[in-house]
Design a protein around this motif. Structure first.
Motif, mmCIF file in Angstrom:
data_model
loop_
_atom_site.group_PDB
_atom_site.id
_atom_site.type_symbol
_atom_site.label_atom_id
_atom_site.label_comp_id
_atom_site.label_asym_id
_atom_site.label_seq_id
_atom_site.Cartn_x
_atom_site.Cartn_y
_atom_site.Cartn_z
ATOM 1 N N ILE A 110 38.648 2.991 13.220
ATOM 2 C CA ILE A 110 38.828 3.278 12.059
ATOM 3 C C ILE A 110 37.573 2.763 11.162
ATOM 4 O O ILE A 110 37.606 3.219 9.934
ATOM 5 N N TYR A 138 34.478 3.409 10.526
ATOM 6 C CA TYR A 138 33.528 4.191 9.691
ATOM 7 C C TYR A 138 34.208 5.056 8.595
ATOM 8 O O TYR A 138 33.850 5.053 7.618
ATOM 9 N N PRO A 139 35.295 5.605 8.985
ATOM 10 C CA PRO A 139 36.035 6.271 7.915
ATOM 11 C C PRO A 139 36.478 5.238 6.887
ATOM 12 O O PRO A 139 36.533 5.915 5.504
ATOM 13 N N LEU A 140 36.900 4.321 7.163
ATOM 14 C CA LEU A 140 37.459 3.287 6.387
ATOM 15 C C LEU A 140 36.382 3.070 5.255
ATOM 16 O O LEU A 140 36.652 2.835 3.881
ATOM 17 N N GLN A 179 33.827 4.500 4.402
ATOM 18 C CA GLN A 179 33.563 5.896 3.652
ATOM 19 C C GLN A 179 34.806 6.042 2.702
ATOM 20 O O GLN A 179 34.408 6.438 1.553
ATOM 21 N N LEU A 180 35.644 5.772 2.924
ATOM 22 C CA LEU A 180 36.949 6.173 2.018
ATOM 23 C C LEU A 180 36.835 4.949 0.902
ATOM 24 O O LEU A 180 37.066 5.584 -0.313
ATOM 25 N N PHE A 181 36.506 3.809 1.005
ATOM 26 C CA PHE A 181 36.451 2.832 0.113
ATOM 27 C C PHE A 181 35.394 3.162 -0.887
ATOM 28 O O PHE A 181 35.282 2.865 -2.046
#
Lengths: 289, 490, 303
Positions: free
Chosen positions: A132, A134-136, A138-140
């Protein structure tokens, strides 16, 4: 006959004694082995680069604090200590509050929804960080939360499942009668939680605090990805960047050793002064979960 | 119990106030200001000087430069990608040569500077020498060089003087490989039992001193090889051999399998040179041999290698000008007496496919651009112009040049070699190689990602540097493996 | 009681929101990315060989999974991790249990010793790596197990420079770091065993070994469940120590490091493939952990 008996009895005790001595020797050897790396860290914190590479194992030629002092200023020790303590304290408080509330209410309200939520938390423990990461981030980033506040929220999310799990095990042991009595006395749900339930869960709370504080304090990857090279770095990040800024080529050992030493000292001090609670807390967590 | 919790919360509270007290000094986002750019620097070693330079630029021009420096180790690309994904993207960022270019080119992040034809900056870009240009097709131009760097055998001039009583540098530079190899083995026996021994360089005879003096008695071997640092023999030494077939990283990057196969014989030369080096090794406590110890990072890591050399235990250290600061840290006197000698290979005429003679190749050192400033293609035109102005200022203004030469300790890519000197002996040695046109480049950058260090270097480290004796078959095996892997990975 | 039902969602909500924001959504996004030609900063369009203008253009189906499973390094890391986990689980637990039992036999100084053994657990991985590298490369190699030492042992020299040896070096390092923690869990379990069980067995003339086998082990099953779970999870996910000791050289990459390095092995960086590897990694961990908890929980005794 009587003589024989005394003889065999003293033989028995002697055997016991020898057995004990052997146990002590073995345990002491293991203790020395356990502490050896720390000795190594200590002696090299007082040496310059040349001396560290030439004679890494011996006592330093002189016990001068110059390397420790310059390492402390290089990694902005006191500021970083404050930031690390703040992040750790805030994250742990968040984890304790959120997971205890959720776990307790899940125990009290048995329903399909409740077991589904429980299952989600249990499954979260199995997800490796790599899945999780890289997406985490980016999301933040998109939510403008790539900062210390966001970091605390992330720790909240990561610490949550294990802690809820521990609280779940212990909340089962809280007698329902006490809560009902409090309700009769006119307490609302938050009063029941804070005045009845939490005091009964204090031993597991210590466990949750310790387990989470330990990894958050020492964590490197998440702070690196979230706050990176800003002016507000944690101790471990300071250490990491001090090493990196000193160059791609070569290791600044005279900086690394004393810096590592002073970054572990606060943890060491807390551990030694609270060891009784820590050991008890971990035992408590292990038995019921 | 309660006391413990209260105690912890007090500590937490105290700490948090100290954080918020500091919190006010957050740097302003560069997007928020019209007159500002964001520069991402991946040369972490000069972080402080770099920040000072940016401040100086702001004082002179009023343009705010937000800067971020990170070391060129493990995670610099991960960080740069995160910055590229953020709202506040770097306007200027660094690209470490052909290895890192494809992703930024494919992703449309990098501005083709060859399209900028107007103004001072346009002129500056057009003037970047072809060999130093960052280009994927020979026409486009994706960056302004940070600086140039070079490497070869680092030698202490005082040590040469103590061995020969005179300065043989010029003749060593021009010597043939067989003269060189003979010197290496002769010196090894001299170290064991000194007596007057003759060697020839460039056809002239030099005689080793009859006995050791204070300096030369410290010697215990000819070379120090840092066996645990794959890049020293994986990337850099291999690169010397690749120069016999490819003259630029672009040629190497576009090579066909057949062209790659032409490297076979040069890779055999590479293995011979590595054999010569590792058969005449110096160590921390006396001469060293190939074996497990040689690839141990606690014994032959970068720092240990520098230390062995700087304590005069070895005559030669194959490294670049970046080692200057490390050597200075051990012995600042020695640091002022350093120079480079070229890495020679036992080439035969049929090995060489480039337009250079064997003698030229063997008297040159690799000089290359490690890092480029790239301009973000996604930035607005106004920001791009600010970035151009900044890069022009850095490389041409008096203040900018002063930072490059005196504060960053760089060799400027656009310096006139006949008039420029830098405050660093190794830097000046590189400048004199440039001045005499004795340079080769860094075509290994055009090899497949990871091929040189993580594949060939790793193989050499794990299987050969640990092996006591090498046979001719081993040279061939190394060369076969290197060629095969390049073709496989292409 | 109604009040609990009424308050269920409001009280679970904070935890649920954190879970969704930090774990669930990134996990789903990551899962989707594993089917795309994702390059970290952009999506790649294989048709035009350039940046995709629309995310759908970079859909590559199961390509990333196929490539991951065909990747020699990934498969090697997979087996290496499995082998390491088996050895580490046995070694750490045996060592921790032995410490707990030995400490149970003494009274004076037990507390101080326990603190000592637990100490390494408090310290972070980054720093310890440097120190342990020195220990394996200098102390083990040149002093403790050197040819002129009475403990001379070639296997214990140069441990970080060989795939098999490095696995044991990692085990040694992890015993040092985690055995103390597991010891505390076992100690708690041992303290929970009623003393009369042993007294009764002693009256029956049972030997120490029989007592250990018939009383201690069965009574410690719940401790085993916890310890096995923790060590298995830790071993599978191990990263810091792997980087610190060998950095993956000499074929010592474990799965977590392999996933991290995949984006360095490829230019442009193949984040899609790394993400596919991470999904496979998750499935493996889930299967192993669930199986383990099921098996050991079944053996737990209720008393």
């Amino acid at each position: 006959m009587a003589d024989m008996k005394t003889f065999s009895e003293s033989d028995y005790f002697r055997k016991k004694k020898i057995q004990k001595i052997i146990i002590y020797i073995v345990l002491l050897l293991i203790a020395i082995y356990t502490l050896a790396p720390l000795y190594f860290l200590l002696v090299n914190s007082f040496k310059g680069n040349v001396e560290i590479i030439d004679s890494p194992l011996t006592l330093p030629k002189s016990w001068s604090f110059q390397y420790i002092i310059s390492a402390a200023s290089e990694i902005h020790f006191f500021k970083a200590l404050g930031i690390t303590a703040f992040i750790t304290a805030a994250s742990v408080s968040l984890i304790v509050l959120v997971s205890s509330l959720a776990a307790w209410i899940m125990v009290r309200n048995k329903s399909k929804a409740s077991s589904f939520v429980y299952l989600c938390f249990a499954a979260a423990m199995l997800i490796p960080f790599q899945a999780i990461m890289y997406p985490l981030i980016q999301l933040f980033e998109d939510a403008s939360l790539k900062n210390i506040g966001g970091l605390i929220i992330m720790y909240g999310g990561f610490g949550l499942s294990m802690s809820a799990f521990l609280y779940h095990g212990f909340a089962k042991g809280v007698p329902r009668g006490v809560e009902e009595a409090a309700l009769m006395d006119g307490c609302n749900i938050f009063q029941i939680y804070s005045q009845v339930v939490m005091p009964l869960l204090s031993s597991i709370t210590v466990t949750v605090i310790i387990l989470n504080a330990m990894w958050i304090w020492n964590d490197y990857l998440l702070p690196f990805l979230v706050i990176g090279n800003t002016t507000h770095k944690t101790l471990v990040l300071e250490l990491y960047f001090a090493r990196i800024l000193a160059g791609q080529y070569g290791n600044p050992w005279e900086l690394i050793f004393p810096a590592v030493l002073i970054t572990i000292l606060p943890m060491l001090a807390i551990f030694l002064s609270l060891q009784k609670y820590i050991v008890k807390g971990i035992s408590a967590g292990a038995i019921k979960s | 119990m309660k006391k413990l919790l209260i105690g912890l919360s007090i500590v937490a509270l105290a700490c948090s106030t100290s954080v918020f007290a500091n919190g006010a000094s957050e740097t302003k986002s560069s997007e928020a200001q019209a007159d500002s750019i964001y520069v991402y620097n991946s040369k972490g070693e000069n972080a402080k000087q770099f920040a000072a330079m940016c401040a100086a630029y702001e004082t002179e021009t009023g343009v705010h430069v937000k800067n971020f420096s990170i070391g060129s180790g493990q995670d610099h690309m991960a960080t740069l990608r995160a910055e590229m994904n953020s709202k506040d993207k770097p306007t200027v960022y660094s690209i470490q040569g052909m290895k890192e270019l494809p992703e930024w080119e494919q992703g449309g992040f990098v501005q083709d500077l060859s399209k900028v034809t107007t103004g001072d900056f346009g002129k500056m870009v057009q003037a970047i020498p072809e060999g130093l240009r960052l280009s994927s097709d020979g026409i486009n131009s994706y960056g302004v060089p940070y600086n140039v760097e070079g490497y070869g055998y680092i030698v202490d001039k005082a040590m040469l003087k103590s061995l020969f009583g005179t300065d043989p540098t010029a003749d060593i530079q021009a010597a043939t490989y067989s003269e060189w190899a003979n010197f290496v083995t002769t010196l090894t026996s001299w170290i064991k039992a000194p007596s007057k021994m003759d060697v020839t360089f460039n056809g002239k005879t030099y005689t080793l001193a009859a006995s050791k003096d204070a300096l030369s008695s410290k010697l215990n071997g000819v070379f120090v090889v840092t066996g645990s640092e794959k890049w020293t023999y994986g990337d850099h030494l291999l690169n010397v051999a690749i120069n016999s077939v490819f003259s630029s990283s672009r040629d190497a990057a576009s090579a066909t399998d057949a062209q790659v196969a032409q490297l076979e014989s040069s890779f055999i030369r590479y293995a011979q040179v590595l054999d010569l080096m590792t058969s005449n090794l110096a160590g921390a406590d006396g001469p060293a041999q190939r074996g497990q110890a040689l690839v141990s990072s606690s014994k032959f890591g970068y720092d240990q290698g520098v230390q062995i050399f700087a304590q005069s235990k070895a005559l030669l250290l194959k490294q670049g000008n970046w080692a200057y600061g490390n050597i200075e840290g051990v012995d600042s006197n020695m640091a002022s007496r350093l120079e480079f000698l070229p890495v020679k290979m036992p080439y035969e005429a049929s090995d060489v496919k480039v337009n250079k003679s064997i003698a030229q190749l063997n008297s040159s050192i690799p000089v290359f651009v490690p890092n480029y400033y790239a301009v973000n293609a996604l930035a607005s035109d106004a920001k791009k112009q600010l970035a151009y102005n900044f890069l022009y200022w850095l490389n041409n203004s008096k203040t900018g040049k002063d930072y490059i030469i005196n504060k960053f300790d760089f060799i400027p890519y656009n310096a006139d070699p006949s008039t420029t000197t830098v405050p660093n002996s190794l830097g000046n040695s590189i400048i004199s190689y440039i001045d005499s046109d004795n340079t080769i480049s860094a075509p290994y950058n055009g090899s497949p990602a990871g091929w040189s260090g993580d594949v060939v270097g790793k193989k050499v480290m794990e299987e050969y540097l640990t092996k006591a004796t090498w046979a001719t078959a081993d040279y061939k095996a190394i060369a076969d493996y290197a060629v095969q892997k390049w073709q496989d990975m292409n | 009681m109604n009040i609990y039902k009424k308050w269920f969602w409001p009280l679970v909500a904070p935890a649920l929101i954190l879970f969704i924001a930090v774990i669930l959504v990134p996990f789903v996004v990551g899962f989707v990315n594993s089917f795309l030609a994702w390059r970290g900063t952009y999506y790649f369009n294989p048709e035009t060989n350039s940046r995709a203008t629309n995310i759908l253009q970079s859909f590559v189906g199961l390509t990333n999974y196929k490539e991951a499973l065909q990747d020699e390094r990934f498969m090697h890391a997979f087996w290496y991790t499995i082998e390491y986990t088996i050895i580490a689980v046995i070694a750490i637990n045996v060592f921790a249990l032995a410490l707990a039992i030995l400490l149970d036999n003494i009274s004076k100084g037990a507390g101080a010793l326990r603190t000592t053994y637990f100490l390494p657990n408090m310290l972070g991985g980054l720093a310890l790596g440097f120190i342990w590298q020195f220990i394996f490369q200098i102390v083990y190699t040149d002093i403790l197990f050197a040819p002129d030492s009475i403990l001379h042992n070639e296997f214990l020299r140069y441990m970080t420079q060989n795939s098999n040896k490095a696995m044991f070096a990692l085990v040694i390092l992890n015993i040092w770091q985690y055995a103390g923690y597991m010891m505390i869990i076992y100690t708690a379990g041992i303290n929970n065993i009623p003393v009369d069980f042993y007294e009764a067995a002693s009256l029956d003339g049972a030997s120490a070994w029989v007592k250990f086998k018939k009383i201690t082990v069965p009574m410690l099953m719940s401790s085993f469940t916890v310890c096995l779970f923790l060590v298995i999870a830790n071993s599978f996910k191990m990263l810091d120590q792997n980087i610190a000791l060998t950095n993956g050289d000499f074929n010592t990459r474990m799965l977590a490091l392999q996933i991290l390095r995949t984006v360095k092995d490829t230019t442009p960086p193949n984040y899609g493939r790394a993400q596919a590897q991470a999904v496979i990694f998750f499935v493996i961990i889930a299967i192993v952990s669930i199986t383990q908890v099921r098996v050991t929980s079944k053996r737990e005794l209720e008393y």
